[in-house]
Design a protein around this motif. Structure first.
Motif: not given
Lengths: 68, 143
Positions: B6-21
């Motif tokens: 799960h910790s490996r997913v956190w940074v890509p997930l935040m990047a995805g959310v931020g980029g989409t926003a």
């Protein structure tokens, strides 16, 4: 600061990765400690000394740093 | 093992959310619909790169994957400090330029004001004492 980490690790025929696993740090950190680029924290220094069954002052020699 | 995954997913997930926003706000706010498509393509590429980079057996991989040891944490903190200083300096410069050109400059002010207050708050949060220490006893005086 000069240390005997590499010397003791090689004497026990351990790899850097194996030592890293025992100490709970990354292999890159073991490399940095052995090369003198990183000075471990007190708890880590005690863990290292404890694993190699040597006093901390025998594992890490501050005299080298004071001279330079 | 589950926590590490799960910790490996956190940074890509935040990047995805931020980029989409950002893509959606530019697309809908500026009525540039192609910006959404381009933005999402770039975001997906960034997410994939970050996801695989976080799995690397390297210092950068450890930082991205939230599995740092004491040395890597120190490196991460130093890098965070530099990036924060650069961001604040950049916002000050942008504010000065925008104000001089007669453009809107308050967003840049928000950045460095918020950064300044959060810095002071962080000092307190992490144990910095605001009180001036009084000398204790006679040991502090020259005998």
């Amino acid at each position: 600061m000069k240390n005997r980490v590499r010397e003791e690790r090689v004497r026990r025929e351990m790899s850097q990765a194996e030592l890293a696993g025992v100490l709970g740090v990354s292999r890159q950190t073991v490399i940095s400690i052995e090369s003198g680029r990183y000075l471990p924290s007190l708890p880590l220094a005690f863990r290292i000394a404890g694993f190699f069954e040597l006093p901390v002052e025998k594992m890490f020699d501050p005299v080298e740093e004071e001279r330079t | 093992m589950t926590r590490a995954r799960h910790s490996r997913v956190w940074v890509p997930l935040m990047a995805g959310v931020g980029g989409t926003a950002i893509s959606l706000s530019v697309g809908f706010g500026q009525h540039k619909w192609e910006a959404i498509l381009i933005g999402e393509v770039v975001t997906v590429i960034a997410v994939v790169i970050l996801f695989f980079a976080a799995a690397q057996d390297s210092d950068v991989g450890a930082v991205l994957g939230h599995r740092v040891d004491e040395r890597q944490e120190l490196v991460r903190l130093k890098a965070s400090r530099v990036s924060a200083l650069v961001a604040v300096a950049g916002s000050v410069v942008a504010c000065v330029v925008a104000a001089a050109l007669g453009s809107t400059y308050w967003p840049y002010e928000v950045i460095y004001v918020v950064a300044g207050f959060s810095y002071l708050l962080s000092l307190r949060l992490y144990g910095a004492d605001w009180e001036v220490a009084e000398p204790s006893g006679t040991t502090d005086r020259a005998s």
